[in-house]
Design an enzyme around this catalytic site. Sequence first.
Site, PDB file in Angstrom:
ATOM      1  N   SER A 237       0.837  -1.194   0.000  1.00 41.90           N
ATOM      2  CA  SER A 237       0.000   0.000   0.000  1.00 41.90           C
ATOM      3  C   SER A 237       0.873   1.245   0.000  1.00 41.90           C
ATOM      4  O   SER A 237       2.079   1.179   0.234  1.00 41.90           O
ATOM      5  CB  SER A 237      -0.903   0.020   1.247  1.00 41.90           C
ATOM      6  OG  SER A 237      -1.716  -1.131   1.317  1.00 41.90           O
ATOM      7  N   SER A 275      -3.447  -3.715  -2.860  1.00 38.73           N
ATOM      8  CA  SER A 275      -2.812  -2.471  -2.436  1.00 38.73           C
ATOM      9  C   SER A 275      -3.843  -1.467  -1.921  1.00 38.73           C
ATOM     10  O   SER A 275      -4.886  -1.261  -2.533  1.00 38.73           O
ATOM     11  CB  SER A 275      -2.039  -1.858  -3.613  1.00 38.73           C
ATOM     12  OG  SER A 275      -1.191  -0.821  -3.174  1.00 38.73           O
ATOM     13  N   ASP A 277      -4.145   2.192  -1.685  1.00 37.28           N
ATOM     14  CA  ASP A 277      -3.559   3.447  -2.173  1.00 37.28           C
ATOM     15  C   ASP A 277      -4.532   4.571  -1.849  1.00 37.28           C
ATOM     16  O   ASP A 277      -5.484   4.815  -2.602  1.00 37.28           O
ATOM     17  CB  ASP A 277      -3.304   3.356  -3.676  1.00 37.28           C
ATOM     18  CG  ASP A 277      -2.508   2.109  -4.051  1.00 37.28           C
ATOM     19  OD1 ASP A 277      -1.663   1.691  -3.250  1.00 37.28           O
ATOM     20  OD2 ASP A 277      -2.738   1.549  -5.135  1.00 37.28           O
TER      21      ASP A 277
END
Length: 371
Positions: A237, A275, A277
């Site tokens: 991340s 991830s 983000d």
Amino acid sequence: MAKARLRDLGITLGQLPPGPLNAITDVAGIRVGYSTLIRDQPHVVRTGVTALWPADDIYTDFMFAGIHSFNGNGEMTGSHWLNEQGLLAAPITITNTHATGIARDAICVHAARKGIDQAWHLPVAAETWDGWLSDAETFPVTLDMAIEALDSAKGGMIAEGNIGGGTGMITHEFKGGTGTASRRLSDADGGWTVGALVQSNYGRRSLLRCGHAPVGLELDTDVIASAHAERKEEQGSIIVILATDAPLLPIQCQRLARRATTGLAWVGGIGSNGSGDIFLAFSTGNRVALKSKMADVRMLGMEECTPLFQAAAEATEEAIWNALCAAETMTGYKGRTAHAVPHDLLKEAVALYARKGGALCSKRLTNLSPD
């Protein structure tokens, strides 16, 4: 001793000039603090907390802010209320996934100890996962650590790499962590500053780029071993905090936050399924008092936002690279090692690509002739 940053290696990204510090603290009033925990007994721990103060009086004089989730496999507390009212009303903390609650609670405790007159606290705390290098399920981050990060925050040049929440993080299979950068617009474009602070913990090696150079293909896992040698899927991340002194409204802050996606993509982030983000942008250019019944605010013209968008993208890109350059090789949980980006090979790869006029580099630096 200060650690090397990308520009110390003679590599410059983007078109806009940085601020004096090339850091988020180029935006006046911002302070950043850390608490870092590295130990091998009784458990292997490589973790910490990062705290960011938008202003000393943020508890009583709020700032407009906005959030963007590029890929939502992550957490940023307080996001629903921030989206609802568009105001940031407390400092921000960033830590590891399993400590998000502690880092969030620390802000509430800190406010209570200061006697802050808010009816409730719904602060922003964000996370990335450091469980590859740190035994996260021993829950090593404590309330006192998070409060230490809040209390130790300072302005000026801030530390990068293996520090605070970024201590155990990995980026494009190299050692990652905490990074920062800034951009300052020309006087003709308003003279505004945009700063970025990242906690970088994402990415596949093959996608890593520095400017136009595909350095991940050059510095592949046969050259520098991957931190994720035992894993096939990408899991990681990145948290990006953007700050500007331009007077923006909440919707404009949301738009600014989205532009971190561009900077992330320039480095090689694609928002993989695993991830988280998540990006937050805030503006110091308007203040809204806690008890105000009416607030006078300013708004930057919509066309005037375009240079800010470029600044946000460029600052994000360079902040990620500063995290990579400042990070040091780390061995942690289960003997796993995340290697630092080798500065000499990075410079060689970038220079080679420039010499080739943009042609793809060969697969091995050591097999290439100097011309």
